[in-house]
Design an enzyme around this catalytic site. Structure first.
Site, mmCIF file in Angstrom:
data_model
loop_
_atom_site.group_PDB
_atom_site.id
_atom_site.type_symbol
_atom_site.label_atom_id
_atom_site.label_comp_id
_atom_site.label_asym_id
_atom_site.label_seq_id
_atom_site.Cartn_x
_atom_site.Cartn_y
_atom_site.Cartn_z
ATOM 1 N N THR A 210 -49.837 -41.217 36.224
ATOM 2 C CA THR A 210 -50.544 -42.079 37.155
ATOM 3 C C THR A 210 -51.355 -41.251 38.163
ATOM 4 O OG1 THR A 210 -50.232 -43.833 38.758
ATOM 5 C CG2 THR A 210 -48.526 -42.214 38.704
ATOM 6 N N ARG A 239 -50.202 -35.540 39.322
ATOM 7 C CA ARG A 239 -50.271 -34.847 40.604
ATOM 8 C C ARG A 239 -48.843 -34.679 41.111
ATOM 9 N NH1 ARG A 239 -54.550 -33.714 39.091
ATOM 10 N NH2 ARG A 239 -56.582 -34.076 40.039
ATOM 11 N N GLU A 268 -49.752 -26.765 45.933
ATOM 12 C CA GLU A 268 -50.250 -25.834 44.916
ATOM 13 C C GLU A 268 -51.106 -24.757 45.537
ATOM 14 O OE1 GLU A 268 -52.039 -28.085 41.743
ATOM 15 O OE2 GLU A 268 -50.171 -29.126 41.321
ATOM 16 N N HIS A 287 -50.815 -25.852 36.806
ATOM 17 C CA HIS A 287 -51.833 -26.928 36.783
ATOM 18 C C HIS A 287 -52.955 -26.565 35.791
ATOM 19 C CE1 HIS A 287 -53.776 -30.358 39.311
ATOM 20 N NE2 HIS A 287 -54.166 -30.409 38.053
#
Ligand code: DGY
Length: 324
Positions: A210, A239, A268, A287
């Site tokens: 999502t 995320r 991050e 990521h």
């Protein structure tokens, strides 16, 4: 003499993309390995008309410091870095790069699922350390993926690509939760719509896809971990802030769930001392969901095309819908 608009690219892109933009704009680009920080952009490039970037927070403070800025083009599908109300107020055009990364991110999602289920990184370390003869293989047997239940939270385009792999490749039962039911995908792939809690209780693998919004911040928290199967494996490729990381650490430490595959973190780059980095039942990535040469290049070209189109006064193909 025609004055070309000035564009800055905060992360290095290929020569092909640079050449394309240079036909229309005066281009400067960050040659370094990291994305130039927001402060660095404000300090050195406050005169630009267009910014191509990833993750730079675009809010009122930033926009006040960039008086000529008209277009921000993300090299990402996510646009949680856009503070929509501030951008709207200043009539800033914002674009993203949907679709071209769907299959690449879905592949990586399965990479994480298989890595956790079959303990691939752990066994790689053991084999390379010359411990093949020393361990009892039974200690390192894994869990199956095929025919298990996969729960997808967020049935967008990447969710559909993950569901397709799960159904057609791994014969899995697929449940999904989404704000809006997607009957077309249900009919096409045989996936089942579920409430959030039912999905969480019944899934062997839970994949978070999502987007990050006010509603999905800490969407998975202590309450949700308490509902999961003890054997559940959670995968986050959206995320980091969709999961409460402290609750995740607690769930892993206390055996409420069996493992986690994380491409994203609350902060991050994540802190070197994050306990998640020291857990064998957690597979971590920096990521890198869309990180293949081809997909990254396609995304950069799409971001460049969006930029050029917007600076020419057109409605760019991938205008973020909240800014339309
Ligand atoms: C995306 O495209 O949103 C990826 O997560 C990179 O930020």
């Amino acid at each position: 003499m025609i004055v070309k608009p000035k564009v800055y690219i905060a992360r290095r892109v290929s020569k092909e993309v640079q050449e394309y933009i240079s036909n229309f704009c005066d281009l400067e680009m960050n040659e370094g390995d990291e994305i130039l920080s927001r402060e660095g952009i404000i300090k050195n490039y406050n005169y630009i008309d267009g910014l191509i970037t990833i993750g730079t927070k675009i809010d009122e403070e930033f926009l006040d410091s960039m008086p000529n800025l008209k277009v921000v083009s993300n090299i990402s599908v996510g646009y949680d870095n856009f503070v929509i109300k501030d951008m709207k107020k200043k009539k800033i055009v914002g674009t993203n790069t949907p679709d071209i990364l769907n299959d690449t991110v879905a592949d990586l999602t399965f990479g994480l699922i298989l890595s956790l289920a079959r303990r691939i990184p752990e066994l790689d370390r053991i084999t390379k350390a010359g411990m093949w003869e020393k361990v009892y293989p039974e200690e390192y047997v894994g869990t199956e993926v095929h025919h298990k239940t996969l729960g997808i939270i967020g049935m967008g385009r990447i969710g559909e690509a993950v569901a397709k792999r799960a159904k057609l490749g791994f014969d899995m039962d697929v449940l999904y939760y989404n704000r809006h039911r997607k009957e077309e995908i249900e009919n096409k792939l045989g996936v089942k719509y579920s409430s959030k809690d039912k999905l969480i209780k019944n899934s062997d693998f839970i994949v978070i896809l999502t987007p990050l919004t006010e509603e999905t911040y800490h969407f998975i928290d202590a309450r949700e971990f308490n509902l999961m199967k003890k054997s559940a494996i959670i995968i986050n490729v959206s995320r980091g802030q969709t999961i409460n990381e402290l609750a995740l650490i607690d769930a892993l430490k206390t055996g409420k769930i069996a493992g986690a595959g994380l491409d994203v973190f609350e902060k991050e780059p994540t802190d070197k001392n994050n306990p998640l980095l020291r857990m064998d039942n957690v597979v971590t990535l920096p990521h890198i969901g869309s990180g293949t040469w081809k997909t990254r290049n396609d995304m950069s070209m799409m971001a460049a095309e969006n930029m050029v189109s917007a600076l020419q006064g057109n409605i760019p193909k991938n205008l973020v819908e909240e800014l339309a």
